[in-house]
Design a protein around this motif. Structure first.
Motif, PDB file in Angstrom:
ATOM      1  N   THR A 130       1.431  -1.054   0.007  1.00 14.27           N
ATOM      2  CA  THR A 130      -0.104   0.301   0.516  1.00 14.27           C
ATOM      3  C   THR A 130       0.901   1.181  -0.326  1.00 14.27           C
ATOM      4  O   THR A 130       0.287   2.158  -0.874  1.00 14.27           O
ATOM      5  N   GLU A 131       1.876   1.245   0.872  1.00 12.07           N
ATOM      6  CA  GLU A 131       2.909   2.157   0.667  1.00 12.07           C
ATOM      7  C   GLU A 131       3.551   2.731  -0.635  1.00 12.07           C
ATOM      8  O   GLU A 131       3.674   4.109  -0.833  1.00 12.07           O
TER       9      GLU A 131
ATOM     10  N   LYS B  46       2.631   1.607  -3.385  1.00 13.33           N
ATOM     11  CA  LYS B  46       1.169   2.540  -4.132  1.00 13.33           C
ATOM     12  C   LYS B  46       0.922   4.045  -3.862  1.00 13.33           C
ATOM     13  O   LYS B  46       1.105   5.032  -4.734  1.00 13.33           O
ATOM     14  N   ALA B  47       0.855   4.599  -2.185  1.00  9.76           N
ATOM     15  CA  ALA B  47       0.875   5.475  -2.616  1.00  9.76           C
ATOM     16  C   ALA B  47       1.878   6.681  -2.841  1.00  9.76           C
ATOM     17  O   ALA B  47       1.787   7.736  -3.306  1.00  9.76           O
ATOM     18  N   VAL B  48       3.453   6.234  -2.539  1.00  8.04           N
ATOM     19  CA  VAL B  48       4.109   7.398  -2.364  1.00  8.04           C
ATOM     20  C   VAL B  48       4.407   7.539  -4.501  1.00  8.04           C
ATOM     21  O   VAL B  48       4.596   8.031  -4.775  1.00  8.04           O
TER      22      VAL B  48
ATOM     23  N   GLN C  26       1.999   6.906  -6.596  1.00  6.19           N
ATOM     24  CA  GLN C  26       0.896   7.894  -6.241  1.00  6.19           C
ATOM     25  C   GLN C  26       1.468   9.131  -6.435  1.00  6.19           C
ATOM     26  O   GLN C  26       1.134   9.810  -7.732  1.00  6.19           O
TER      27      GLN C  26
END
Lengths: 314, 362
Positions: A199-200, A202-204, A206
């Motif tokens: 998830t992190e 992906k967030a980074v 994004q």
């Protein structure tokens, strides 16, 4: 007198059996204690399974202890083995680096050799035979070398950093930077931590894709496959084609990454080899044979660009 | 014991003064000024992001989905807002819920294992995605029930009671998945974490809906007042005829249910459940957000919308750091300093201290 004779016979028999075992060079017939950290990740479980399978194949009597992340449990297990006096060697995957001096000394006094696997210990190297572990720097170099070749040495890179301070992240970064430093047009434009988590990652990715012109990004180097898989999602959401518009190379070779390779979204991964049992058993056998071993035996994984190539090796 | 009751008494006293002294049941002025300064802090962080990256405020439409840093902030805030809603209510009854991160991991693991059964051809009705969502929320409620019983009926200290599930919960999650991180492909279930409605990522809509529902629930009914009353002095509330234990039990259950939804969002986002890392340390950021929002850890008055604002501050900071070219080693230090700055700017004492030299002496 009779007892002394009996003792002598036992001793001769014992040394006979040991020398027989070592003659194989595989450790056959040995009893080895293996203290594992726990089962905190899929990789750790496959590492354990690989060691158990290797021991079975070699005919080694393996005493396995799962420490469940506790150093106390590991020390207790080692002391129990030493007290029982039935192990020929101990393989230790330490949960942390510090605090091993006493128990390693006890093992040395008992004449039981210890081989460290995976993570490091900060004890005096004379207290253990050798250390068998992955070469993270090599993994970083290998990933960089692939990327250099794939882009002819011209690429702006986003680096998804592992957990800051962990040896895996720092060394992969170091190896990667060493190689791309040889090419003036290879450049890391963003380096942010995703803590080895999907998830992190992906967030980074994004965030970077929203702030940077995606046309400027040629590739992603993720310190593990999970973050790479997260990045694939972010790249898709941004309307780009991962693996094509943005190349992706990572480390670990978890099963999911080969699904991504089948789909063409991840280009390459370097295997973090869970097969450390073999080299560790080899080290034990060689040591008992009186051979001198280097202080560190690196286990280097290969780089894979397809499921077929990986399957062919395993 | 004596000390505790004294504390509670003075707390109750203060509460009554502000409520009955002005003869109105509205929020006191102090709260408004705090909200203003928190908003200022958020704007400053967003503007810093704009300075770092020129297109920080830019929002584009890609494949029918809004894309941009601001959307990312809202998107990554969604699970934290859900946790913060539950956490605010728990803290309001003088409790704390350290287990929400672990409950997220349990619920994510359970949901993914159930969905995998469905994908592998299991036809039982409870493997249908809709039912899986329902079952997962019930699992979250059961986790909350466990915490609530320990705190409300067995009178364990909340921090210890919920620590049990925080530690054991990850073990439970690992048992559910067999230590692995299972993945799934079902798009219907993944919609919770990655669906898009009118261009807006679905998690944002869930978070907003739950936040509004919670605000209506506590402010349009007497529930909010009862929660604050129990938080200020549970014994006095009990003697006043409030079922203090049931109130406590239900806020812990609500917190568990919020964590369940957050867990499904995180699982849906990447179509997998990692029992080791899903929701790891989320409880700390949730508590931080509640504190930034101005709800005191000593219980009593609480501010749901402000907690959500606290989440936005933390996430804007994080996204700002992502787009900056700072080396990742500096992230945590920067975060600590910014949080400190936010807390200071909210403090009237600190503002008075800073403006002192510039004020006219009379």
């Amino acid at each position: 007198m009779r007892i002394a004779k009996l003792g002598l016979i036992v001793l001769v028999l014992l040394s006979f059996s040991v020398s027989f075992a070592n003659a194989q060079g595989t450790g056959e017939g040995l009893t080895i204690g293996f203290s594992q950290i726990g089962s905190e990740s899929a990789w750790r479980t496959s590492f354990t399974e690989a060691v158990l399978a290797e021991a079975k194949e070699r005919g080694i009597n393996l005493l396995f202890s799962d420490a469940q992340q506790s150093q106390e449990n590991q020390i207790a297990a080692i002391r129990a083995w030493l007290a029982q006096g039935d192990v020929d060697a101990i393989i230790l995957a330490p949960v942390i680096a510090t605090g091993w001096d006493d128990v390693l000394k006890e093992a040395a006094d008992a004449g039981v050799p210890v081989v460290i696997v995976d993570r490091n210990v900060d004890s005096d190297p004379s207290l253990f035979v050798t250390r068998v572990s992955s070469d993270f720097v090599h993994e970083g170099r290998l990933a960089a070398a692939w990327l250099v070749q794939a882009t002819s040495g011209d690429c702006k890179i986003v680096e998804l950093y592992g957990t800051v301070g962990s040896a895996a992240a720092e060394d992969r970064h170091k190896g990667f930077m060493e190689v791309i430093a040889l090419f003036s047009k290879m450049q890391v434009i963003h380096s942010e931590t995703g803590n080895f988590v999907r998830t992190e990652g992906k967030a980074v990715m994004q965030s970077i894709l929203s702030s940077e012109d995606p046309a400027n990004i040629c590739a992603v180097f993720a310190h593990n496959d999970d973050m790479a898989i997260g990045a694939v999602e972010a790249i898709k959401e941004a309307g780009l084609t991962p693996g094509k518009d943005i190349l992706i190379v990572s480390v670990d070779a978890i099963p999911d990454v080969f699904d991504a390779m089948d789909a063409g979204t991840i280009n390459a991964t370097v295997e973090l080899s869970p097969f450390m049992g073999g080299p560790a058993f080899d080290a034990v056998a060689a040591h008992l044979n009186g051979e001198k071993l280097p202080a560190w035996i690196p286990v280097a994984g290969k780089l894979y660009t397809s499921r077929a190539a990986y399957d062919a090796d395993h | 014991m004596e000390l505790e009751s004294k504390d509670a008494y003075s707390g109750q006293d203060a509460g009554q003064k502000s409520r009955n002294g002005g003869f109105r049941i509205t929020r006191p002025k102090g709260g408004d000024s705090r909200a203003l300064w928190t908003l200022v802090a958020l704007l400053v962080i967003l503007l810093s992001g704009r300075l770092i990256s020129p297109n920080f405020f830019e929002i584009r439409m890609v494949n029918d989905r809004l894309v941009g840093s601001l959307i990312n902030i809202l998107d990554s805030s969604a699970p934290y807002v859900l946790l913060a809603v539950g956490m605010t209510l728990v803290i309001a009854v003088k409790g704390i819920d350290l287990s929400v991160g672990a409950v997220m991991a349990i619920c994510a693991a359970a949901a993914v294992v159930l969905i995998r059964n469905y994908e592998n051809g299991a036809t039982a009705f409870y493997f249908q995605p809709g039912f899986v969502i329902l079952i997962t929320i019930v699992i979250g409620a059961v986790c909350g029930l466990f915490n609530g019983v320990l705190v409300a009926f067995l009178d364990l200290q909340p921090i210890i009671a919920t620590l049990i599930l925080m530690v054991a919960g990850r073990g439970v999650a690992q048992l559910i998945t067999g230590g692995q991180s299972p993945t799934f492909t079902n798009d219907a279930f993944a919609f919770i974490g990655r669906g898009v409605v009118f261009g807006i990522p679905f998690p944002i809509l869930i978070a907003v809906a739950v936040l509004i529902a919670a605000i209506i629930l506590v402010r349009r009914t007497a529930l909010g007042l009862l929660i604050e009353s129990v938080g200020v002095n549970d014994r006095a509330s009990y003697y006043a005829g409030i079922q203090a234990r049931m109130i406590k039990l239900s806020v812990y259950m609500l917190s568990g249910m919020c964590a369940a939804i957050a867990g499904m969002i995180v699982a849906g986002e990447v179509k997998s459940a990692d029992p080791h890392k899903a929701g790891l340390f989320f409880e700390l950021d949730a508590i931080l957000a509640v504190v930034i929002g101005g709800t005191a850890l000593t219980g009593g008055r609480f501010y749901l919308a402000m907690s959500a604002l606290g989440v936005l501050i933390i996430q804007s900071l994080l996204v700002g750091l992502y787009v900056s070219s700072l080396h990742p080693t500096t992230n945590l230090v920067v975060k600590a300093f910014v949080v400190l700055a936010v807390l200071l700017i909210q403090s009237p004492e600190f503002r008075r201290f800073i403006t002192k030299p510039f004020r006219r002496t009379s």
